[in-house]
Design a protein around this motif. Sequence first.
Motif, PDB file in Angstrom:
ATOM      1  N   ARG A 364       0.810  -1.219   0.000  1.00  0.00           N
ATOM      2  CA  ARG A 364       0.000   0.000   0.000  1.00  0.00           C
ATOM      3  C   ARG A 364       0.841   1.266   0.000  1.00  0.00           C
ATOM      4  O   ARG A 364       0.348   2.348  -0.315  1.00  0.00           O
ATOM      5  CB  ARG A 364      -0.937  -0.006   1.208  1.00  0.00           C
ATOM      6  N   PHE A 365       2.142   1.140   0.361  1.00  0.00           N
ATOM      7  CA  PHE A 365       2.997   2.319   0.440  1.00  0.00           C
ATOM      8  C   PHE A 365       3.574   2.736  -0.912  1.00  0.00           C
ATOM      9  O   PHE A 365       4.048   3.857  -1.056  1.00  0.00           O
ATOM     10  CB  PHE A 365       4.167   2.065   1.403  1.00  0.00           C
ATOM     11  N   PHE A 366       3.578   1.823  -1.898  1.00  0.00           N
ATOM     12  CA  PHE A 366       4.315   2.077  -3.135  1.00  0.00           C
ATOM     13  C   PHE A 366       3.465   1.827  -4.377  1.00  0.00           C
ATOM     14  O   PHE A 366       2.487   1.085  -4.337  1.00  0.00           O
ATOM     15  CB  PHE A 366       5.557   1.167  -3.199  1.00  0.00           C
ATOM     16  N   GLU A 367       3.901   2.449  -5.465  1.00  0.00           N
ATOM     17  CA  GLU A 367       3.274   2.165  -6.752  1.00  0.00           C
ATOM     18  C   GLU A 367       3.513   0.708  -7.106  1.00  0.00           C
ATOM     19  O   GLU A 367       4.523   0.108  -6.723  1.00  0.00           O
ATOM     20  CB  GLU A 367       3.854   3.082  -7.827  1.00  0.00           C
ATOM     21  N   HIS A 368       2.608   0.140  -7.870  1.00  0.00           N
ATOM     22  CA  HIS A 368       2.574  -1.310  -8.093  1.00  0.00           C
ATOM     23  C   HIS A 368       3.883  -1.854  -8.661  1.00  0.00           C
ATOM     24  O   HIS A 368       4.436  -2.832  -8.127  1.00  0.00           O
ATOM     25  CB  HIS A 368       1.415  -1.662  -9.034  1.00  0.00           C
ATOM     26  N   ASP A 369       4.399  -1.259  -9.729  1.00  0.00           N
ATOM     27  CA  ASP A 369       5.596  -1.799 -10.386  1.00  0.00           C
ATOM     28  C   ASP A 369       6.813  -1.745  -9.473  1.00  0.00           C
ATOM     29  O   ASP A 369       7.619  -2.678  -9.428  1.00  0.00           O
ATOM     30  CB  ASP A 369       5.883  -1.045 -11.688  1.00  0.00           C
ATOM     31  N   PHE A 370       6.949  -0.651  -8.743  1.00  0.00           N
ATOM     32  CA  PHE A 370       8.081  -0.500  -7.820  1.00  0.00           C
ATOM     33  C   PHE A 370       7.992  -1.552  -6.715  1.00  0.00           C
ATOM     34  O   PHE A 370       8.999  -2.199  -6.377  1.00  0.00           O
ATOM     35  CB  PHE A 370       8.068   0.907  -7.217  1.00  0.00           C
ATOM     36  N   PHE A 371       6.808  -1.735  -6.187  1.00  0.00           N
ATOM     37  CA  PHE A 371       6.640  -2.730  -5.133  1.00  0.00           C
ATOM     38  C   PHE A 371       6.924  -4.133  -5.654  1.00  0.00           C
ATOM     39  O   PHE A 371       7.624  -4.916  -4.995  1.00  0.00           O
ATOM     40  CB  PHE A 371       5.217  -2.675  -4.569  1.00  0.00           C
ATOM     41  N   ARG A 372       6.399  -4.467  -6.830  1.00  0.00           N
ATOM     42  CA  ARG A 372       6.592  -5.833  -7.356  1.00  0.00           C
ATOM     43  C   ARG A 372       8.069  -6.109  -7.578  1.00  0.00           C
ATOM     44  O   ARG A 372       8.553  -7.215  -7.301  1.00  0.00           O
ATOM     45  CB  ARG A 372       5.842  -6.013  -8.669  1.00  0.00           C
ATOM     46  N   GLU A 373       8.819  -5.117  -8.062  1.00  0.00           N
ATOM     47  CA  GLU A 373      10.253  -5.319  -8.267  1.00  0.00           C
ATOM     48  C   GLU A 373      10.957  -5.534  -6.918  1.00  0.00           C
ATOM     49  O   GLU A 373      11.826  -6.408  -6.799  1.00  0.00           O
ATOM     50  CB  GLU A 373      10.854  -4.110  -8.980  1.00  0.00           C
ATOM     51  N   GLY A 374      10.560  -4.768  -5.937  1.00  0.00           N
ATOM     52  CA  GLY A 374      11.184  -4.904  -4.620  1.00  0.00           C
ATOM     53  C   GLY A 374      10.854  -6.222  -3.955  1.00  0.00           C
ATOM     54  O   GLY A 374      11.739  -6.906  -3.432  1.00  0.00           O
ATOM     55  N   ILE A 375       9.595  -6.608  -3.971  1.00  0.00           N
ATOM     56  CA  ILE A 375       9.190  -7.834  -3.288  1.00  0.00           C
ATOM     57  C   ILE A 375       9.744  -9.059  -4.002  1.00  0.00           C
ATOM     58  O   ILE A 375      10.030 -10.093  -3.374  1.00  0.00           O
ATOM     59  CB  ILE A 375       7.655  -7.917  -3.144  1.00  0.00           C
ATOM     60  N   SER A 376       9.930  -8.967  -5.309  1.00  0.00           N
ATOM     61  CA  SER A 376      10.531 -10.079  -6.056  1.00  0.00           C
ATOM     62  C   SER A 376      11.967 -10.313  -5.602  1.00  0.00           C
ATOM     63  O   SER A 376      12.404 -11.456  -5.430  1.00  0.00           O
ATOM     64  CB  SER A 376      10.492  -9.782  -7.555  1.00  0.00           C
ATOM     65  N   SER A 377      12.709  -9.230  -5.393  1.00  0.00           N
ATOM     66  CA  SER A 377      14.079  -9.348  -4.914  1.00  0.00           C
ATOM     67  C   SER A 377      14.113  -9.907  -3.496  1.00  0.00           C
ATOM     68  O   SER A 377      14.964 -10.750  -3.168  1.00  0.00           O
ATOM     69  CB  SER A 377      14.771  -7.985  -4.956  1.00  0.00           C
ATOM     70  N   LEU A 378      13.183  -9.466  -2.648  1.00  0.00           N
ATOM     71  CA  LEU A 378      13.119  -9.981  -1.286  1.00  0.00           C
ATOM     72  C   LEU A 378      12.748 -11.461  -1.264  1.00  0.00           C
ATOM     73  O   LEU A 378      13.231 -12.230  -0.418  1.00  0.00           O
ATOM     74  CB  LEU A 378      12.117  -9.177  -0.458  1.00  0.00           C
ATOM     75  N   GLU A 379      11.911 -11.868  -2.190  1.00  0.00           N
ATOM     76  CA  GLU A 379      11.569 -13.299  -2.310  1.00  0.00           C
ATOM     77  C   GLU A 379      12.808 -14.105  -2.681  1.00  0.00           C
ATOM     78  O   GLU A 379      13.016 -15.211  -2.176  1.00  0.00           O
ATOM     79  CB  GLU A 379      10.468 -13.491  -3.367  1.00  0.00           C
ATOM     80  N   SER A 380      13.648 -13.543  -3.557  1.00  0.00           N
ATOM     81  CA  SER A 380      14.894 -14.224  -3.920  1.00  0.00           C
ATOM     82  C   SER A 380      15.798 -14.376  -2.700  1.00  0.00           C
ATOM     83  O   SER A 380      16.468 -15.406  -2.542  1.00  0.00           O
ATOM     84  CB  SER A 380      15.623 -13.443  -5.020  1.00  0.00           C
ATOM     85  N   ASP A 381      15.814 -13.360  -1.842  1.00  0.00           N
ATOM     86  CA  ASP A 381      16.594 -13.448  -0.611  1.00  0.00           C
ATOM     87  C   ASP A 381      16.073 -14.575   0.282  1.00  0.00           C
ATOM     88  O   ASP A 381      16.847 -15.311   0.897  1.00  0.00           O
ATOM     89  CB  ASP A 381      16.542 -12.122   0.158  1.00  0.00           C
TER      90      ASP A 381
END
Length: 525
Positions: A364-381
């Motif tokens: 809810r804090f971020f625009e969709h594309d920015f959030f998806r890119e960030g959460i994808s990287s965190l999932e990789s972690d």
Amino acid sequence: RKELELARTSFASSSDTEVLIHLYRIHGHEMLQRLRGMFAFAIYDSVEKSLFCARDPFGIKPFYFNDCDGVFSFASTVKALLAGGVDGGEPDPAAHVGFFVWGNIPAEHTLYSAIKPLQPGCFMEVDSHGVKHGRYWSLADLFLYENSGDISAAEVADLLSDAVRDSVEKHLIADVETALFLSAGIDSSVIADHASLNRKTPIRSLTLGFSEYRGTEQDETVIASDSSKIFGTQHHTEWISAADFTESLPNILAAMDMPTIDGVNTFFVSRMAHHAGLKVALSGLGADEMFNGYSTARDVLKILDLSKRIPGAAPFGKAFRIFTAPFIPLLAHPKTAGIFEYGNSIARAHLLRRALFMPWEAARFFEHDFFREGISSLESDLIEDERQISGMNRFEDKIAYLEYRRYMQPRLLVDTDWASMAHSLELRVPFVDIFLADKVRGFAAAGRFMQKKDLANTANRLPLSLVNRKKTGFNIPTGQWLLADAAPQLKARGLRGWAQYLYLKSAGNGVPLSDRFRKNVGVIN
């Protein structure tokens, strides 16, 4: 140093830095296997025209770098690199999203995509051909031990006492007076017990009290004061109020290199040490990770167990979360909605236990594309975490690895560094010690797994009121202090409000607010 002198090395000073230079001259990067303690350093080799950079095994000291267009820059803070003209590049989505998920910047990231942390236990060799990375120590390897011969409980008790005492004594070595932080907990009290033995002059001990906690079970000053009398320390107590916090908040934000929800307590006790004229102090940080002091393992086990109670629920975990997330906060913590979605692996269950905001909330804090890119990287972690712990036999060891990697390294140690260095204080952590860690894992290989009671037994003078006291941690009433502020995001629950406040305030203190951040988002409780 003595070893080098026996090898006919000539020293021009008494500096510990010179020892590093001679070690490098003789051993190259193999020197790192011979070091004990905290460090982050760079050595320029004028013969090879190269730069050698290294960071200690646990990441006690920070090291950030930028490698761009043939220029290599490094510093102990991100702000220093920016002040030196380094272009941080675009915001790193994983760092910005990760701050809300974890309450700190994840270990692999900074808020800037072009600035990276040198990982703990790693080194770099930089020359005209580029940067070569290497690893000399692995946290995962600490928990990948083979079963060895049996050892008696009495032998373990003696060896552990010797190892703890040795670490405390080594961390007391200094050219100036060394003090210690003393709370009402076992960790700092064990240090005080060992540090105060056989001293010609009393060692100084420092305790913080918070006005809001006075007279409650969270007030640590009474037990700490009683303990100091037993240990014979020269004890000092300082009381902190909401007014102190409000007055100090600009300095706290300025000292905080990157936003983090912890560290305020260390800021104040380090300020206390500075006002007392101290330059070096010892902290009990790291004992909970080494001696299983947190409830995390039990909590994660409960999450895994609950997620299995409804057979076949795991594939529908996301649907369950989407359906229940709107009304679960009325009955329980918002994270409860993710029990089936995140209860299917240890690393994900650990995130559910430690997370400040769950990913669907942080979205809810971020625009969709920015959030998806960030959460994808965190999932990789998370996937990498799961891979790292897959070869460990004991569930408790897997949790300990995750606690070191996702909690102690990127938050507690980072916060300890900025909050103490803001007051020119060198804060040492005897329980974050490679020699002690190896000893404790050696006991585990022999079937003896250390707990907090084993640590307590290494000291001979701990008062029963302290040993039997319910664990509370080194808490600070940040939430109560912030409720007086008019900012609407501070009305959110506890540290969640503090996180939203920090992220917004950090924009004026050298930290970038992502342009993808939704500034008009409603308060998330």
